[in-house]
Scaffold this active site. Sequence first.
Site, PDB file in Angstrom:
ATOM      1  CE1 TYR A 144      -3.568   2.759   1.110  1.00  0.00           C
ATOM      2  CE2 TYR A 144      -1.733   3.367   2.126  1.00  0.00           C
ATOM      3  CZ  TYR A 144      -3.495   3.492   1.527  1.00  0.00           C
ATOM      4  OH  TYR A 144      -4.066   4.551   2.354  1.00  0.00           O
ATOM      5  CD  GLU A 232      -5.900   4.854  -0.938  1.00  0.00           C
ATOM      6  OE1 GLU A 232      -7.033   5.398  -1.493  1.00  0.00           O
ATOM      7  OE2 GLU A 232      -5.956   5.086   0.199  1.00  0.00           O
TER       8      GLU A 232
END
Length: 422
Positions: A144, A232
């Site tokens: 992530y 993101e």
Amino acid sequence: MARGLMNKLVSRTISIAGKWQQQQLRRLNIHEYQGAELMGKHGINVPKGVTVSSVGEVKKAIQEVFPNEKELVVKSQILAGGRGLGTFQSGLKGGVHIVKADEVEAIAGKMLGQILVTKQTGPQGKVVGKVYLCEKLSLANEMYFAITLDRTTAGPIIIACKKGGTSIEDLAEKFPDMIIKVSIDVFKGITDEDAAKVVDGLAPKLADRNDSIEQVKKLYKLFCECDCTMLEINPIAETSDGQLVAADAKLNFDDNAAFRQKEIFALRDSSQEDPREVAAAKADLNYIGLDGEIGCMVNGAGLAMATMDIIKLHGGTPANFLDVGGNASEGQVVEAFKILTSDDKVRAILVNIFGGIMKCDIIASGIVNAAKHVQLKVPVVVRLEGTNVDQGKRILKESGMALITAEDLDDAAEKAVKASSS
Ligand code: GDP
Ligand code: MN
């Protein structure tokens, strides 16, 4: 999935209280395929991909872009995350499918034009207008990565986690120690040490450390150069041949930078936005859609916030935040009224005007005019005070409209809540 984490950090309520004035949507949101293209242009590794809007385009797209691929990833494009675990209203499970090349047409046909519901869309879902076809990489490890703006340091912060893919929210709760945060000094820019800290937090097993550091620096550069408020990538992944790649893309941009990011802002897809907000933006109204039952028309952001609070205090829920501003025209008031009355959830409307620069008679004429264009199906509670209040009240009275008048804010809220539940 994990797109939710960032959405929570940069929540809607902040944008209500924040310093926005003219623009309804402070952050432009773009599709994954657009984000991937932008990242590619900035030297970030992204899977090869092509977008189609109809089943008819699939065959040609595959022939041109993926003549030799056996399998492809087929990804629904909606402006919300959680697609992987989403469900179509048709019953089809998953907004992201990995299929054989000759099955792409069939699956794309089941996605296009259909409504996908995910954790982030709300129960009404979002319609899939485009499907992104990507090369299927063999992902050895999913991590992530995000950059956003941090209130504490008033600057960019990079968030990394060695476990990514879906549901970073759950991971963040279970393993808070796995989340690495690195604040960047905007004046110095990202240093090699900063980038190394991030890479060590991602802890790739196969990808070259120096190459990864370069990728992180390029991501930060894109974030700054493009006026992002969020970037993101979940998952940022490593392939079995040791490449770090951005296998998903969620990018948001600061609306205040629209004037210098014209190419990016041309990517806005209004079909994915709240139609009430799109209409409000066209009429230049400060409007934010909420999901309560009392439609509010107020002048002044402070009074609008106070009106929402007092509705809550009396047991109701506002359907929107709406500040018609200090110098709204009658036409804008008509538009505002149309937006409120076209909202099925609205069971009562509360007009709360404290006339200063905004004059009560303008608001009154707007309401009367709007009532001629739209069919009023719900009770309207009106509280007027201040400049030209007598003319305003007279216009409303002479119109013959069935309005509930209120003496003050408290009285108005009480009457609106009562009217909405009767
Ligand atoms: P989201 O659910 O909206 O965040 O959509 P994603 O783009 O993250 O896709 C969902 C999941 O599909 C990812 O978390 C990956 O596990 C998987 N996925 C996406 N692209 C690829 C790919 O190229 N190869 C493989 N093996 N899996 C992928
Ligand atoms: Mn994702």
